[in-house]
Design a protein around this motif. Structure first.
Motif, mmCIF file in Angstrom:
data_model
loop_
_atom_site.group_PDB
_atom_site.id
_atom_site.type_symbol
_atom_site.label_atom_id
_atom_site.label_comp_id
_atom_site.label_asym_id
_atom_site.label_seq_id
_atom_site.Cartn_x
_atom_site.Cartn_y
_atom_site.Cartn_z
ATOM 1 N N ASP A 59 -9.518 -0.478 1.704
ATOM 2 C CA ASP A 59 -9.995 0.753 2.346
ATOM 3 C C ASP A 59 -10.886 1.595 1.446
ATOM 4 O OD1 ASP A 59 -8.579 0.128 4.668
ATOM 5 O OD2 ASP A 59 -6.774 1.179 3.980
ATOM 6 N N THR A 60 -11.115 1.160 0.224
ATOM 7 C CA THR A 60 -11.946 1.924 -0.696
ATOM 8 C C THR A 60 -13.401 1.820 -0.261
ATOM 9 O OG1 THR A 60 -10.417 1.422 -2.499
ATOM 10 C CG2 THR A 60 -12.596 2.214 -3.116
ATOM 11 N N LYS A 95 0.824 -1.206 0.000
ATOM 12 C CA LYS A 95 0.000 0.000 0.000
ATOM 13 C C LYS A 95 0.862 1.262 0.000
ATOM 14 C CE LYS A 95 -3.983 1.947 2.335
ATOM 15 N NZ LYS A 95 -5.237 1.486 1.763
ATOM 16 N N ASP A 150 -8.587 -0.700 -3.087
ATOM 17 C CA ASP A 150 -8.050 -1.643 -2.111
ATOM 18 C C ASP A 150 -9.076 -1.863 -1.014
ATOM 19 O OD1 ASP A 150 -7.828 0.576 -0.384
ATOM 20 O OD2 ASP A 150 -5.680 0.794 -0.741
#
Length: 192
Positions: free
Chosen positions: A107-108, A78, A105
């Protein structure tokens, strides 16, 4: 040093000049020419040698020439993807073009995922997210798979052993999906 190859979209040159780049290293010019021919390529040069331009210039040129063109960038971590996306955003901002670039990813946010699937010119992700979040939902990613022009994989030396074997299988699956959707993307691989 080398001059910019003729295949580079002319709008990119003033953008690079704003960043203080007036010419390329010879390996960058060669890589861009190979990409323009449609061949897959691997760039193996030392750290901080300008590998990023070897893939950003062909990708941006392709999108500027054809708004439907798409690219998929794979990074193993990341932190690395964040650094590369920042540099890419800066180039796109200076270029003044409507090239939608997104990180996809874990966290999207769910609300952003649909927009990324539909409008993302450049999708930045990692092998695990490609395997678990994109490929199983391929019917939602048809726009990407139909128009995928480039697959960029950075830090290829990190993909060894079980991790490398897993990535090889994920890429085989990705290629099958692209073929099914009618695209044949080029690979641009980088390693220090």
């Amino acid at each position: 040093y080398s001059r910019f190859p003729e295949c580079v979209e002319r709008g990119i040159l003033p953008t690079l000049e704003k960043k203080g780049i007036y010419r390329l290293y010879s390996h960058q010019a060669s890589a861009i020419e190979v990409a323009a021919r449609g061949d897959d390529l691997v760039i193996v040069t030392p750290t901080a040698s300008g590998k990023t331009l070897c893939y950003n210039i062909p990708v941006l040129s392709a999108i500027l020439k054809n708004n439907d063109a798409r690219a998929l960038y794979l990074f193993p971590t990341k932190a690395l993807s964040s650094d590369q996306v920042s540099e890419l955003y800066e180039l796109i901002t200076l270029l003044g073009a409507d090239i939608k670039t997104f990180t996809y990813d874990g966290d999207t946010p769910g609300t952003a995922r649909k927009a990324i699937r539909q409008a993302g010119h450049i999708v930045v992700t990692n092998p695990d997210m490609l395997h678990s979040g994109i490929l199983p939902h391929h019917t939602k990613w048809v726009k990407l798979f139909e128009n995928l022009r480039y697959i960029v994989i950075d830090e290829i030396h990190a993909y060894r052993g079980v991790f490398g074997s897993n990535l090889a299988n994920v890429l085989r699956r990705l290629i099958r999906l692209c073929e099914f959707c009618g695209s044949r993307p080029q690979f641009i691989l980088c390693s220090a």
